[in-house]
Design a protein around this motif. Structure first.
Motif, short mmCIF file in Angstrom:
data_model
loop_
_atom_site.label_atom_id
_atom_site.label_comp_id
_atom_site.label_asym_id
_atom_site.label_seq_id
_atom_site.Cartn_x
_atom_site.Cartn_y
_atom_site.Cartn_z
N SER A 21 0.84 -1.19 0.00
CA SER A 21 0.00 0.00 0.00
C SER A 21 0.87 1.24 0.00
O SER A 21 1.96 1.24 0.58
N CYS A 22 0.37 2.29 -0.61
CA CYS A 22 1.06 3.58 -0.61
C CYS A 22 0.02 4.65 -0.26
O CYS A 22 -0.82 5.00 -1.09
N ALA A 23 0.08 5.11 0.97
CA ALA A 23 -0.86 6.12 1.45
C ALA A 23 -0.26 7.51 1.21
O ALA A 23 0.86 7.78 1.65
N VAL A 24 -1.03 8.35 0.55
CA VAL A 24 -0.53 9.65 0.11
C VAL A 24 -1.22 10.77 0.89
O VAL A 24 -2.45 10.72 1.10
N SER A 25 -0.46 11.76 1.30
CA SER A 25 -1.04 12.93 1.95
C SER A 25 -0.27 14.17 1.53
O SER A 25 0.86 14.09 1.05
N ARG A 38 10.93 -1.06 -8.21
CA ARG A 38 11.69 -1.80 -7.23
C ARG A 38 13.17 -1.70 -7.55
O ARG A 38 13.56 -1.38 -8.68
N GLN A 39 13.97 -1.99 -6.53
CA GLN A 39 15.41 -1.93 -6.72
C GLN A 39 16.09 -3.06 -5.98
O GLN A 39 15.90 -3.24 -4.77
N VAL A 92 13.73 -3.90 -2.74
CA VAL A 92 13.04 -2.81 -2.06
C VAL A 92 12.05 -2.22 -3.07
O VAL A 92 12.43 -1.88 -4.19
N TYR A 93 10.81 -2.11 -2.65
CA TYR A 93 9.74 -1.65 -3.51
C TYR A 93 9.39 -0.20 -3.14
O TYR A 93 9.24 0.12 -1.97
N TYR A 94 9.23 0.61 -4.20
CA TYR A 94 8.95 2.04 -4.02
C TYR A 94 7.69 2.44 -4.76
O TYR A 94 7.47 2.01 -5.90
N GLY A 109 7.98 7.20 -2.35
CA GLY A 109 7.87 6.65 -1.02
C GLY A 109 9.24 6.27 -0.48
O GLY A 109 10.25 6.33 -1.19
N GLN A 110 9.26 5.86 0.77
CA GLN A 110 10.53 5.56 1.44
C GLN A 110 11.07 4.18 1.10
O GLN A 110 12.24 3.89 1.36
N GLY A 111 10.23 3.36 0.52
CA GLY A 111 10.63 2.00 0.16
C GLY A 111 10.25 1.00 1.23
O GLY A 111 10.27 1.30 2.43
#
Length: 118
Positions: A21-25, A38-39, A92-94, A109-111
């Protein structure tokens, strides 16, 4: 302040599933395209999937048929459902927001670490 907070990573066995999940604000979620990357250590960051403002979805060949990107505009959150995970998916997924009209207007995101191992 724009924030992209990822969650859902972890350790999973081969063949298993995870949902990121990626919560955005701090920004108008609806004005940006959404993407996942990803990396793997020592390798360039790799594009995985995107969903455009119009709802068009694209996937990298490496994840097509296994990963699904989606969004929930009401929650300002987007997701990456990952099925059939393989050890090669360990990375690591971003998450990323991008402005199609301005390449410099992008947020990461921070990953979150995903490890696929028996």
């Amino acid at each position: 302040q724009v924030q992209l907070v990822e969650s859902g990573g972890g350790l999973v066995q081969p063949g298993g599933s995870l949902r990121l999940s990626c919560a955005v604000s701090g920004i108008d979620f609806s004005l940006y395209g959404k993407a996942w990357h990803r990396q793997i250590p020592g390798k360039p960051r790799e594009f995985l999937a995107q969903i455009t403002l119009a709802g068009t979805i694209d996937y990298a060949d490496s994840v097509k048929g296994r990963f699904t990107i989606s969004r929930d505009n009401a929650k300002s959150t987007f997701y990456l459902q990952m099925n059939g995970l393989e050890p090669e998916d360990t990375a690591v997924y971003y998450c990323r927001l991008y402005n199609i009209y301005n390449p410099d207007d992008t947020y990461w995101g921070q990953g979150t670490q995903v490890t696929v191992s028996a």
